[in-house]
Every structure is written in C-alpha cells, then in structure tokens.
Write a protein that holds these residues in place. Structure first.
Motif, PDB file in Angstrom:
ATOM      1  N   THR A   5       0.844  -1.197   0.000  1.00 47.97           N
ATOM      2  CA  THR A   5       0.000   0.000   0.000  1.00 47.97           C
ATOM      3  C   THR A   5       0.877   1.245   0.000  1.00 47.97           C
ATOM      4  O   THR A   5       2.020   1.196   0.454  1.00 47.97           O
ATOM      5  N   ASN A  29       5.474  -0.384  -0.997  1.00 48.48           N
ATOM      6  CA  ASN A  29       4.675   0.369  -1.943  1.00 48.48           C
ATOM      7  C   ASN A  29       5.187   0.053  -3.344  1.00 48.48           C
ATOM      8  O   ASN A  29       6.234   0.555  -3.741  1.00 48.48           O
ATOM      9  N   VAL A  60      -3.115  -6.932   0.135  1.00 42.98           N
ATOM     10  CA  VAL A  60      -3.455  -5.593  -0.314  1.00 42.98           C
ATOM     11  C   VAL A  60      -4.819  -5.279   0.285  1.00 42.98           C
ATOM     12  O   VAL A  60      -5.533  -6.191   0.732  1.00 42.98           O
TER      13      VAL A  60
END
Length: 184
Positions: A5, A29, A60
């Motif tokens: 994320t 990320n 996720v």
C-alpha cells in the motif's frame, strides 16, 4: 507478510490489529496500476500481481464509501471522487435526498506466489450526514455516521474507530483465517 500500500494510515491500523494475532507485516509500496472494477476485483488483481512480482505472500487492501441513493457511488472510485469532488461534492449530490443509507466497505486480498487470491470483506453500515462533522480520520470520515452512533467517523478517535471500522473487520477476518492456516 508484505502489506502492499502507499497509505501509511492503513499500515498503522493493520499493525495494531495484527499485533493482537501475533502477526507482523512489512510495508511495501509497489505503485502498480489498479484495474477499474469492484473492490474485490481490484484486491484480487493487486494481490496476485504483487505476489508474482515479489515471489512472496502479500496482502493488499482496497476500500470505498457506497451510498445507496447514488446507486452505490462512489464505491471503488472513492479515492478519485475524494480527490475531485471531495466531501462538499458528495454533500451537494445528497441535497434533498431522504434515504441517506451508506456503507464503508474494505476488501483485503491475500495471495501467495503461484496461488489464487483469497478475499476478506469488512462492512460498516451507516448513513451520510447533512454536514461535515469532525476533523479526525481522513477522506469521507466526517460525512459517515456508523449505525447506532451519534458521531461520525471524523469525530471518533483513531483508537475508537479502529475498534470496529470496515478495514479492521476485513483485516481481522484475514488474520483469523491466516492463523488457522498456519496451524494446519
């Protein structure tokens, strides 16, 4: 476990929830392009993509605000709508609307390399306020009254909100499932 994320708030919430289950996460990320589709489709795609790219298990999470009177808009487009219309735009769309029912939904997608993704859904039912209330939280939080509460998410402390948020529900579902898998 890798949590993919770009949102540090999601990571903080997940770390606190997973601590209760003895699970640790690493934040990564990858910045991948999300497909247009349902929350479930976005989570499945992201989890499978990241697991293949990293060759490790990943999770996720995707979330959205779904407003019944607006045909469940903004739904999976919540981040884009927040950036373009914002809370004031949603309130404008809701002017003179009597049925203010809404849901915050969160979907966690888990995938191990060379496996099919698994999905975990968390939902909080509620209603849209007539005005923004509170400056805590983020995004649509000041507009959303959880069911049976007289405060919006934006008026609740992070600790209080995280006790029953849509994200905490999906993350806890995943954590319980994952702990059970590791016992087998």
């Amino acid at each position: 476990m890798n949590f993919i994320t770009g949102n540090k708030h999601k990571v903080e919430e997940a770390e606190k929830i997973f601590l209760k289950f003895g699970l640790k996460i690493q934040h990564m990320n990858l910045g991948y392009m999300e497909p247009q589709g349902t929350l479930e489709e976005v989570a499945r795609f992201g989890a499978k993509y990241a697991a293949q790219k990293l060759e490790e298990p990943v999770i996720v999470e995707d979330a959205g605000l779904f407003i019944k009177a607006l045909n469940w808009f903004p739904g999976p487009y919540s981040a884009y709508v927040q950036d373009t219309l914002g809370n004031k735009g949603i309130l404008k769309l809701m002017e003179n609307v009597k049925n203010r029912y809404a849901e915050f939904r969160s979907v966690v997608g888990y995938c191990a390399p060379n496996a099919e993704p698994k999905i975990f859904l968390g939902v909080v039912k509620g209603r849209i306020s007539n005005i923004e209330k509170g400056n805590l939280g983020f995004a649509f939080d000041p507009l959303f009254y959880p069911e049976d509460m007289d405060k919006t998410f934006g008026e609740l402390t992070t600790h209080k909100k995280n006790q029953f948020s849509h994200r905490s529900r999906s993350l806890e579902q995943f954590a319980r499932w994952y702990k059970n898998q590791s016992r087998d």
